[in-house]
Each structure stands twice: as structure tokens, then as C-alpha cells.
Write a protein that holds these residues in place. Structure first.
Motif, short mmCIF file in Angstrom:
data_model
loop_
_atom_site.label_atom_id
_atom_site.label_comp_id
_atom_site.label_asym_id
_atom_site.label_seq_id
_atom_site.Cartn_x
_atom_site.Cartn_y
_atom_site.Cartn_z
N GLU A 138 -4.12 0.43 0.01
CA GLU A 138 -2.62 0.76 -0.44
C GLU A 138 -2.47 0.70 -2.14
O GLU A 138 -1.75 1.37 -2.57
CB GLU A 138 -1.80 -0.14 0.25
CG GLU A 138 -0.24 0.23 0.03
CD GLU A 138 0.62 -0.59 0.87
OE1 GLU A 138 1.99 -0.48 0.74
OE2 GLU A 138 0.25 -1.20 1.69
N ASP A 139 -2.88 -0.43 -2.56
CA ASP A 139 -2.86 -0.68 -3.90
C ASP A 139 -3.50 0.41 -4.70
O ASP A 139 -3.01 0.68 -5.79
CB ASP A 139 -3.54 -2.04 -4.43
CG ASP A 139 -2.73 -3.36 -3.96
OD1 ASP A 139 -1.62 -3.17 -3.47
OD2 ASP A 139 -3.23 -4.49 -3.89
N ALA A 140 -4.79 0.89 -4.33
CA ALA A 140 -5.32 1.86 -4.88
C ALA A 140 -4.81 3.20 -4.85
O ALA A 140 -5.19 4.12 -5.20
CB ALA A 140 -6.76 1.85 -4.48
N GLY A 141 -3.81 3.27 -3.86
CA GLY A 141 -3.05 4.78 -3.76
C GLY A 141 -4.03 5.69 -2.66
O GLY A 141 -4.24 6.79 -3.00
N MET A 142 -5.04 5.17 -1.88
CA MET A 142 -5.74 5.83 -1.23
C MET A 142 -5.45 5.56 0.23
O MET A 142 -4.97 4.61 0.65
CB MET A 142 -7.28 5.52 -1.30
CG MET A 142 -7.57 5.59 -2.96
SD MET A 142 -9.27 5.38 -3.18
CE MET A 142 -9.50 4.82 -4.87
#
Length: 362
Positions: A142-146
Motif C-alpha cells: 500500500e505504501d508503494a502504491g502497488m
């Protein structure tokens, strides 16, 4: 991740990174969500005739301690913890957070007190063989936007687990980085320029380390310790800095005589200042590193990956690595990333050596 990937990952950690030998005691620590890789490493350690000692943290307990323990407990280091750090032969740490923002709800002054107390543990750990890796969890994705599947694939590429022979791939990267180490070993003065960044520092007489995945997995950088009183100028971090559950964005620092003399941030500025005031060494630079991993090409919010992005530079406030010749001591070691891939350059002893993230030497 597949069982085959986990086995290859565990073998990489035990053989290439640590060289686990029969009869050794190997500390194996993680959070609950790292269980699949913990189990794979446990089996790999046993197959090599060594003894695994597992420390598996449960979500929420560390935050509860920092938030609710009496003040006196925050400055108490149980002798058993120090004994274990001194007694093991090597350590595998698998980061696997369930909630990367959990510590953001904790008073940063209490967190800083715990960081100071645990500094002796970190010093002992650095005296022994160790490796740090990061298991893909939904929180990291989620932090990586994936999506989790996308993030698992990204981690596999970053660790070269997608290659036929991951060890051979790491050996090849180490060889290519060795040329840059050789060049930088003859350099005295560095000038780093980029967006809102104009910083000069000295690395004269310091040792450059070829970080080829033996300690951080993944790695892909070379690093050293700047001369402690040499940094002068200003920098602005290209990416948010994630530490202690907080995302600190827009960090801007000004250096004089090696020390941070002015600091600001667009968010969490109070936390930034609490870290700078952690101890006397927190305002000095303990490391400069050059990111060189071709498998890491995007910001993910995780420093283990982000500081290795090819074409970036990271500067760490606080503790030096003694093997570089750095002598700064601190309970802090906080990496700040400068992205030089657009409009950045590095000059070494007056000669341009890197422009827009592309190295012209090495």
C-alpha cells in the motif's frame, strides 16, 4: 510468494549473505507477517547444521510498550537482551510490518528515549555478521502504491530472485560496483547539486564499501563516512522519509562545519527536531551512499529499497559505520534520499562524475 522463491531467498540469506556454518547460533527475528520467510530460513539454517533462535514480534506490542511503559522502563535495557546480542554468531532480521504507521501515534520523545536505550544493542549487532531483508506485506504494498502481487514481483526483481542464478547476479553487481569504489577511493571532495540542494563535503582518507547484498538484501550501493566537520551547504530531500511510523516530507537541512544548523519539514517537523536533538552526534552526517541497483527504479516508501535506486544519493544523519573510517557515534542512523536523475550532478575534486543519474566514471 511461491515456495520456490522463499527457498531461494532463504538460501541467498544463509549462504551468500551470512555463510552460515555448522554449530553456529543464528538469531532470526521478524514480525508475524514474515512467517513464511522465517520458516524457510529456519529450515535452511537447520540444514546447514546451525541453531536458529527465533524472535517473532506480534503486531501492536512494541507500540504499546513505548506508549504505556513507565518512564523508568524506557531507559532500562534488560541484561538478557544484551547477552543475546553478544552471544549469537550472526543475525537475520526480516522486516514484515503489519502497520507501517503504528509508531506515528506514539510521543516522539518517548520513542527517542527507547532509541537511545537500545543503542548498545545496535552496536553489538554491528560487530557480528548480520543481514536485513524485507518481506512483502500488504502494508508495504500500500505504501508503494502497488497491489500485493505487483509488490511481490518488485521485491523479486530487486533481490534478483527472478534470475536463473541470484547469487551469480549479485556477484556480477559487486564486480561492476568495484570499479566505482576504486575511483571514489582516490577522491577527496564531493559537490552534490540538485533541486534545492547545493552541498559540499569531504571523504578524504575514508574507505568506500562495496555493498553487494551481503548485509542488506537487496543492496546495490557503495558508501562511506564523510569527514565529520566537512559538510557545508544545503539539501532538500527528494522523497518523503519514513521512520518510526511517520512520513516526514519536505525535509530541508542546512550544514555548517559538518553540523545541521537549520532544519525544517513540510510535515512532522517536531519529530524531525526530536531526532536531531536525540544526542550530540545526531546532527552530523555518518554516511554518504550512492544508489546503483538496476532492479529498483521507483520510490516505495521503504528505505531498504529506496536508498538503492539507481541515480540517487543518500546521506545518513547520525551513526557512522566504523569500517569506513567514520567516527561519529549516535543512537540515530537516518537516511535521507536525494534523487539526481533529473537536474542533478556530482563533482569530485572539480571534475563532473555523475549527471542526471548517469555515472561518467567507474
Amino acid at each position: 510468494m511461491t515456495d520456490d522463491q522463499l527457498r531461494r531467498w532463504a538460501d541467498l540469506l544463509c549462504d551468500y549473505c551470512l555463510g552460515v556454518k555448522p554449530g553456529e547460533v543464528i538469531a532470526l527475528g521478524s514480525e508475524l507477517e514474515g512467517r513464511p520467510l522465517v520458516e524457510a530460513c529456519y529450515r535452511a539454517i537447520v540444514r546447514r547444521g546451525a541453531y536458529p533462535v527465533v524472535r517473532l514480534d506480534l503486531p501492536g506490542l512494541a507500540e504499546y510498550f513505548v506508549e504505556h511503559a513507565p518512564e523508568a522502563m524506557l531507559s532500562y535495557l534488560p541484561p538478557l537482551s544484551l547477552y543475546e546480542a553478544q552471544a549469537v554468531d550472526a543475525r537475520i532480521r526480516i522486516a514484515a510490518e503489519h502497520d507501517t504507521k503504528a509508531m506515528s501515534r506514539v510521543d516522539p520523545r518517548r520513542q527517542a528515549a527507547v532509541d537511545r536505550t537500545r543503542a548498545p544493542l545496535r552496536r553489538e549487532a554491528m560487530k557480528r555478521r548480520w543481514v536485513l531483508t524485507q518481506f512483502p506485506t500488504p502494508a508495504y504494498a500500500e505504501d508503494a502504491g502497488m497491489s500485493l502481487a505487483e509488490y511481490e514481483a518488485f521485491v523479486g526483481r530487486a533481490l534478483f530472485l527472478d534470475r536463473d542464478d541470484p547469487v551469480a547476479a549479485w556477484v556480477d553487481l559487486g564486480r561492476s560496483q568495484a570499479g566505482l569504489v576504486e575511483f571514489m577511493s582516490g577522491v577527496s571532495d564531493l559537490h552534490i547539486e540538485g533541486p534545492e540542494t547545493d552541498l559540499r563535503l569531504s571523504v578524504a582518507g575514508r574507505t568506500w564499501i562495496n555493498s553487494d547484498g551481503r548485509r542488506n538484501m537487496p543492496s546495490g550501493e557503495i558508501f562511506t563516512g564523510p569527514v565529520e566537520d566537512s559538510a557545508r551547504g544545503r539539501l532538500r530531500c527528494s522523497f518523503p522519509v519514513c521512520r518510526g511510523g511517520r512520513e516526514v516530507s519536505g525535509i530541508a537541512l542546512e550544514f555548517e562545519g559538518g553540523r545541521v544548523v537549520r532544519a525544517s519539514a513540510d510535515s512532522e517537523e517536531a519529530y524531525l527536531h526530536s531526532m536531531l536533538d536525540l544526542d550530540d552526534g545526531a546532527r552530523l552526517l555518518g554516511e554518504i551512499g550512492l544508489g546503483l541497483n538496476p532492479g529498483i527504479d521507483r520510490f516505495t516508501g521503504s528505505i531498504l529499497f529506496d536508498e538503492k535506486i539507481g541515480g540517487t544519493v543518500h546521506l545518513a544523519l547520525g551513526q557512522s559505520y566504523p569500517e569506513t573510517g567514520g567516527v561519529n557515534t549516535s543512537a540515530l542512523h537516518w537516511d535521507l534520499i536525494l534523487d539526481l536523475r533529473r537536474g542533478g550532478r556530482i563533482t569530485a575534486d572539480g571534475s563532473l562524475v555523475m549527471e542526471d543519474g548517469r555515472w561518467l566514471v567507474g
